[in-house]
Design an enzyme around this catalytic site. Structure first.
Site, mmCIF file in Angstrom:
data_model
loop_
_atom_site.group_PDB
_atom_site.id
_atom_site.type_symbol
_atom_site.label_atom_id
_atom_site.label_comp_id
_atom_site.label_asym_id
_atom_site.label_seq_id
_atom_site.Cartn_x
_atom_site.Cartn_y
_atom_site.Cartn_z
ATOM 1 N N ARG A 101 66.144 -27.662 37.890
ATOM 2 C CA ARG A 101 65.795 -26.594 36.803
ATOM 3 C C ARG A 101 65.629 -25.541 37.468
ATOM 4 O O ARG A 101 65.540 -24.332 38.672
ATOM 5 C CB ARG A 101 63.400 -27.145 36.924
ATOM 6 C CG ARG A 101 64.130 -26.185 36.045
ATOM 7 C CD ARG A 101 61.323 -26.838 35.696
ATOM 8 N NE ARG A 101 61.669 -26.716 34.436
ATOM 9 C CZ ARG A 101 60.745 -26.883 34.090
ATOM 10 N NH1 ARG A 101 59.745 -26.351 34.177
ATOM 11 N NH2 ARG A 101 61.096 -28.293 32.675
ATOM 12 N N GLN A 131 63.630 -33.227 27.609
ATOM 13 C CA GLN A 131 62.692 -32.861 26.104
ATOM 14 C C GLN A 131 62.514 -33.436 24.979
ATOM 15 O O GLN A 131 62.064 -34.275 24.546
ATOM 16 C CB GLN A 131 62.275 -31.433 26.268
ATOM 17 C CG GLN A 131 61.087 -31.254 25.428
ATOM 18 C CD GLN A 131 59.957 -31.909 26.094
ATOM 19 O OE1 GLN A 131 59.136 -30.927 27.470
ATOM 20 N NE2 GLN A 131 58.770 -32.540 25.625
ATOM 21 N N ASP A 220 57.768 -23.990 20.077
ATOM 22 C CA ASP A 220 57.466 -23.805 21.934
ATOM 23 C C ASP A 220 56.930 -22.064 21.556
ATOM 24 O O ASP A 220 57.299 -21.786 20.773
ATOM 25 C CB ASP A 220 59.242 -23.986 22.280
ATOM 26 C CG ASP A 220 58.990 -23.953 23.270
ATOM 27 O OD1 ASP A 220 58.417 -23.730 24.381
ATOM 28 O OD2 ASP A 220 60.646 -23.237 24.364
ATOM 29 N N CYS A 260 56.456 -28.692 23.277
ATOM 30 C CA CYS A 260 56.875 -28.962 24.655
ATOM 31 C C CYS A 260 55.910 -29.451 25.291
ATOM 32 O O CYS A 260 55.977 -29.671 26.641
ATOM 33 C CB CYS A 260 58.839 -28.503 24.952
ATOM 34 S SG CYS A 260 58.360 -26.910 24.852
ATOM 35 N N ARG A 288 57.588 -38.270 28.620
ATOM 36 C CA ARG A 288 58.367 -37.136 29.131
ATOM 37 C C ARG A 288 59.047 -38.302 30.335
ATOM 38 O O ARG A 288 60.730 -38.679 30.794
ATOM 39 C CB ARG A 288 57.934 -36.094 30.032
ATOM 40 C CG ARG A 288 57.914 -34.965 29.410
ATOM 41 C CD ARG A 288 58.964 -34.623 28.413
ATOM 42 N NE ARG A 288 60.165 -34.173 29.363
ATOM 43 C CZ ARG A 288 60.232 -32.819 30.485
ATOM 44 N NH1 ARG A 288 59.044 -32.104 30.125
ATOM 45 N NH2 ARG A 288 61.018 -32.874 31.706
#
Ligand code: CP
Ligand code: NVA
Length: 303
Positions: A101, A131, A220, A260, A288
């Site tokens: 990430r 996601q 989001d 998400c 997930r």
């Protein structure tokens, strides 16, 4: 499939296979016949905060027989300027896979290239592929395998962010209609739309058009990680695109709302809408785990 670096570089067929495996692994949780990560160590290298991604990968790697090793870039030499390619070459000689990430997509690409390890993008500024796989799994669970095909799916708000971009590529590969709805300056650029080159990706600045007749409404945060300095100026332009009960009156009957998470109630979504759709949204969060186990399983058993 050696890596999962983006939805862009997956095919529709690969996505469908991952979704089918995700459903299977969810059904077989706790009694998997095969543990393809047995004896392996997978590193999670994170430069940004995470709750869902970190927990789901740590649990998923363990459940497939492997050992997860969480490495914050605050703690490793990468955070003090050691080059990505050197970090990658070191890890490539010791571990078996990586989950990353970070900010720049190129960093994930370079980690994969120089480590020669199976590498998973766990969110960059460019894309959030894990996601989107979990979101599609959630849609299939609720509406049936491949149900997204005939759906009108909407993404409201900051549509040219990592989630919006992954949704665009998913729409192109899988053929569903995607409506991206946000203020003019936040819509995907002409060059992004030219790269996607898909008639089923539609942009609008009209919030009502953004939800009208839609079966799935996504949103989001308006302030993605790394954009905190833009908070004040950005928020003002996005309020007309808040997912609220009034706007959802225009959505298709039986619609679902996805987020998400983390959610900022009172901004991109109201508390009322989030709580009304909480069962779907928290199933999406749980998925997930199952979607990523399908990715781990596929990468570990490739060749
Ligand atoms: N949705 C998501 O990626 O959540 P985290 O930032 O908590 O991992
Ligand atoms: N677009 C958000 C997603 C968080 C999971 C971000 O990048 O912060």
């Amino acid at each position: 499939m050696k890596n999962l670096l983006s939805i862009e570089e997956l095919t529709g067929g690969q996505m469908k296979e991952l979704l089918a495996l995700g459903h299977q692994l969810k059904a077989e949780r706790g009694h998997h016949a095969k543990l393809p990560l047995a004896g392996q160590t997978w590193a999670l290298i994170f430069s940004k905060s995470s709750t869902r991604t970190r927990v789901s990968f740590e649990v998923g790697i363990s459940e497939l027989g492997g050992r997860p090793m969480f490495l914050s870039t605050r703690d490793i030499q990468l955070g003090r300027g050691e080059p990505v390619k050197d970090t990658a070459r070191v890890l490539g000689r010791m571990i078996h896979g990586m989950v990353i990430r970070t900010y720049a997509q190129q960093e994930v690409v370079d980690m994969a290239r120089y480590s020669n390890l199976p590498t998973i993008n766990a969110l960059t500024d460019q894309e959030h592929p894990c996601q989107i796989l979990a979101d599609l799994l959630t849609i299939e669970e609720k509406y049936g395998t491949g149900a997204w095909k005939d759906m009108k799916i909407s993404f409201m708000g900051d549509v040219d962010n990592n989630m919006g971009r992954s949704w665009m590529w998913a729409a192109k590969h899988l053929g569903f209609t995607l409506v991206l709805c946000g203020p003019e300056h936040a819509l995907p650029s002409a060059s992004t739309l030219a790269a996607i080159d898909s008639p089923n990706v539609i942009c609008t600045t009209d919030p009502e058009e953004g939800v009208r007749g839609c079966h799935i409404i996504n949103t989001d945060t308006w302030i993605s990680m790394g954009q905190e300095a833009e908070k004040g100026t950005k928020e003002k332009a996005f309020f007309p695109y808040q997912v609220n009960a009034k706007l959802l009156q225009l959505a298709a009957p039986g619609h679902s709302v996805l987020h998400c998470l983390p959610a900022y109630r009172g901004y991109e979504i109201t508390d009322e809408v989030l709580e009304h759709h909480a069962d779907t949204i928290f199933t999406e969060a749980e998925n997930r785990l199952h979607a990523q186990k399908a990715v781990l399983y596929t990468l570990a058993t490739a060749n």
